[in-house]
Each structure stands twice: as C-alpha cells, then as structure tokens.
Design an enzyme around this catalytic site. Sequence first.
Site, short mmCIF file in Angstrom:
data_model
loop_
_atom_site.label_atom_id
_atom_site.label_comp_id
_atom_site.label_asym_id
_atom_site.label_seq_id
_atom_site.Cartn_x
_atom_site.Cartn_y
_atom_site.Cartn_z
N GLN A 275 17.11 28.80 11.98
CA GLN A 275 18.25 29.33 11.71
C GLN A 275 19.43 27.94 11.15
O GLN A 275 18.70 26.89 11.49
CB GLN A 275 18.92 30.43 12.74
CG GLN A 275 19.40 29.28 14.24
CD GLN A 275 19.21 30.25 15.47
OE1 GLN A 275 19.04 31.18 15.87
NE2 GLN A 275 19.03 29.65 16.78
N HIS B 111 30.94 34.35 29.88
CA HIS B 111 29.89 34.24 29.92
C HIS B 111 30.58 34.56 31.58
O HIS B 111 29.48 34.73 31.82
CB HIS B 111 29.96 31.87 29.69
CG HIS B 111 28.91 32.28 28.85
ND1 HIS B 111 29.51 30.97 28.53
CD2 HIS B 111 28.29 32.35 28.57
CE1 HIS B 111 29.08 30.47 27.31
NE2 HIS B 111 28.03 31.90 26.83
N ASP C 270 22.91 27.95 24.52
CA ASP C 270 24.24 27.32 25.58
C ASP C 270 24.14 26.15 26.78
O ASP C 270 24.95 25.35 27.34
CB ASP C 270 25.70 27.34 24.85
CG ASP C 270 25.58 29.08 25.69
OD1 ASP C 270 25.98 28.57 26.26
OD2 ASP C 270 25.63 29.58 24.25
N GLU D 104 14.68 30.39 25.96
CA GLU D 104 15.46 30.56 24.21
C GLU D 104 14.10 30.25 23.31
O GLU D 104 13.65 29.15 23.07
CB GLU D 104 16.43 29.45 24.06
CG GLU D 104 16.73 29.01 23.39
CD GLU D 104 17.86 29.68 22.45
OE1 GLU D 104 17.53 29.97 21.04
OE2 GLU D 104 18.37 30.34 22.82
N ASP E 86 9.78 32.71 22.24
CA ASP E 86 9.54 33.81 22.20
C ASP E 86 10.21 35.18 23.27
O ASP E 86 9.39 34.77 24.43
CB ASP E 86 8.78 34.56 21.37
CG ASP E 86 9.29 36.14 20.60
OD1 ASP E 86 10.18 36.85 20.97
OD2 ASP E 86 8.29 36.68 20.09
N GLY E 87 11.41 35.21 23.75
CA GLY E 87 11.81 35.91 24.75
C GLY E 87 10.86 37.36 25.12
O GLY E 87 10.30 37.88 26.36
N ASP F 59 21.10 38.02 26.10
CA ASP F 59 22.00 37.15 26.22
C ASP F 59 22.14 36.40 25.02
O ASP F 59 21.38 35.08 23.97
CB ASP F 59 22.56 35.31 26.57
CG ASP F 59 23.89 34.39 25.94
OD1 ASP F 59 24.46 35.68 25.14
OD2 ASP F 59 23.85 33.01 26.45
N PRO G 195 17.31 38.16 13.19
CA PRO G 195 16.10 37.83 14.21
C PRO G 195 15.93 38.75 15.87
O PRO G 195 14.70 38.92 15.73
CB PRO G 195 15.68 36.41 13.51
CG PRO G 195 16.64 36.52 12.47
CD PRO G 195 17.64 37.33 13.01
N PRO H 143 15.02 43.21 17.23
CA PRO H 143 14.05 43.88 17.45
C PRO H 143 13.75 44.15 20.13
O PRO H 143 12.87 44.72 19.84
CB PRO H 143 12.27 42.95 17.65
CG PRO H 143 13.06 42.27 16.44
CD PRO H 143 14.20 41.96 16.34
#
Length: 411
Positions: free
Chosen positions: A160, A191, A215, A235, A267-268, A285, A292, A295
């Site tokens: 990104q 948050h 973050d 992440e 990939d989460g 989050d 992207p 999904p």
Amino acid sequence: MQGLHLTADLYDCAGDAALLTDADRLAERCRALTLASGLTLVDEKWHRFPDWNGQPGGVTGMILLAESHLAIHTWPERGGVTLDVYVCNFTADNSHKAIALMQGLEDAFAPRRVQRERLLRGQADGPTATGELILEHLTPQAAYGFRFPERILSQRTRYQHLELLRSNELGLTLRLDGQYMTSEADEFFYHEAMAHPAAITHEAPRRALIIGGGDGGLAEELLKHPTIERIVLAELDDEVVAVARRHLGSIHRGALDDPRVQVHVGDGAAFVAQTAERFDLVFLDLTDPETPAGPLYTEAFFRQVQQVLAPGGAVVLHLGAPFFEKDQVRELSARLARVFPCLRAYGLYVPLYGAYWALAVASDTLDPKGLDAATVEQRLRARGIANLQYYNAEIHGALFALPNFYRALLP
C-alpha cells in the site's frame, strides 16, 4: 493572486464533434465565448495532436487573459474534455465572468456527464491557512479534510501507499492508500472505544488477537487491563509497524515492544486458519472493506474467527459510517448476526474519520450492552484503569444507545 479557479471534466460530449478535433474551430469558439463573458484576451496558443491508431488527435489550447487564463484539452476518442478557467479578483470581482465562460464552454460541448470543482485562490492579506489540504471522500459526493503543513513520509510499501503527515491540530497522522488511519491528537476516540467496551465486559480477558492494528494503539489500550497475558498482533505490512516504532510512540507508548505482545507479520486470515490458540477477544482493526482487507469482512471469515474464540469470547470490528455507508453497515451487521447469537452495535463520532462511526461486538454469549454503569465503574477501579480520555462508565452505556436511523440498518 486572489481569485476563482474553476475546473470541469466533461464526458460523453454530444455537441459539435468538430470542436474536439479542429483546432481552428475550437479556438474561434473559445475566443467568442471569452469576449462574450467580458474577459480580456491577451494571447493564445493551440495545438492539434496527430491521428493515432486510426483515431483523430485531440486539441490542447490556452488563452491568456488579462485576468488570468483558460486552458482546454480534448479527447475525441472518449468524447471527453477538460476545462480550466482561472480569474484574478484583485482589482475587481471577475467571478461572474469566469462562471459565464465555463457555462458557455459546457453548453458548446453538451456533455452527458460533468464533474465540476471550484477553488478560491489566495487571500487579500496572504494565506489564512498553511499546508496541504488533503481530502478524503465519504462518498463520491461528500468529502472532508485537514491541512498538513509538513509531510514526513510518502512511500510505497509492498502492499500500500503509506503517508505520514504533521499538523498543529492532529500531530503526526498516518494515511494508508489515501485513507486516514490514526493521528496523535484523536487516536483515543477510536482505540479506547474499540478496546474497552468488550474488554471491560469480559470478567478476565487474558489472550487477545488483533488483526491489523500495526500502529500499536489498540494493543496499548488492551495492556491497561492487568489480566492480559498475551496479545498477538497480526499485521500484514511490516513497514506500518516499523514506521509506528520510529514515529508513533505517543500512540503505542511502547506496546509494540512489550513482552506480552507478539507482533506477527503476515496475513491475518492465514493466521486465524492455522492457529490452535484460543482468544478471549479478537479485534479486526482493519482498513475498510473496499480495500484488500475485504475478505476479512466476509461471513466465512467471521465463522473462522468464531472458531478461535475461547468460551465467552467476542470479536470487535468497525462497520463504517452508518449515515454515509448504509448498505455496508446493513450488510456487515447481517453477516455477523448470521454467525453470532449476540450482536451489539455501537457508535461514536471520530474526528479523523469525519463522521459518526459504527462498531460492533459479536459473541456467542458476551453482552456489553447488559453491563450497567456501576459494574463498569467497579471494574475500571479494580483493574486500575484511569486517565482515559474518552471511555468511562457513563460512556459505556451511551455508546450502545443508537439513533433510530442506525437501528434501522441492523438485523
């Protein structure tokens, strides 16, 4: 330099086709419209591009005005035209002349679709605001934005476009693919509201999974609960974490390097599919569904998340802006309700997101709406959670008190 700047992008033009390809004819029409509007022609330049692949070439032209300029570009193969009219209003207000010229040009091309922009340029006594105005669209017709005098980073990661900006009002601000993510000044709205309603409802949350959240702001809030023993932060983009470590310490406050936090770069969705671990709380989050991350907003993924929840656990995620993204909020809440028996939607205004924002806690059994203010207050004290900027015992219940237009979107 004080003046009015108008632009228009014309699509599917149905007017005189020769205006798209004949430089002389286009120049004649532009001169006539310029003089009819009351503007003063100083000089002009026109160029017709050669034919290409059997298609006629377009025309680029400019008329220099005593008041400023008119610029025009045509794309005959697309029936398209871009127009640019700027007039200076230093000694007299020429705005009505610019509007008349632009309207005359639009009428000449007769577009079926038009996109117009209007910008006031300069101030009589110098700039009243400094910095780059960066807009984000809530819909194609609605936008909001902030000015940033300083751009710290602008880089392409593997996944990104990442930007880090600074302003006096927001401090350091992170954007991903043109969308505001978090800022030093207002991060507590999102948050705290994402972390604490579910965490305080759970009697003793020990393990949490955050998908996204590079973050570190959400992890920092969860670590305020003393029962938390382990947080996995999955992440996708390691450069988001690296930038946060270098620049956003005031948001994560060291959480990214806390021994209780495992930063898993990858990939989460793959992590959820492969892990044998069970979590009391799972937080999605993520960037928005049209990114992207799409999904991870599906019913199939929600069912996968359900399988990694410990008994009494819950998943928390944002749904979008219920006023501007009605269909998205309606569909996401319906998907959640098909998976989880207990769905509790809630909401708050987030300054950086420019709107009232929808979130949800979904669970087989955990019900944050059933927790009264006295119990919330008692748990906050027992856990030693203080100095929050948004969340408190009264706010807990207020988050789940929904306006009727939002209720109507829920299953």
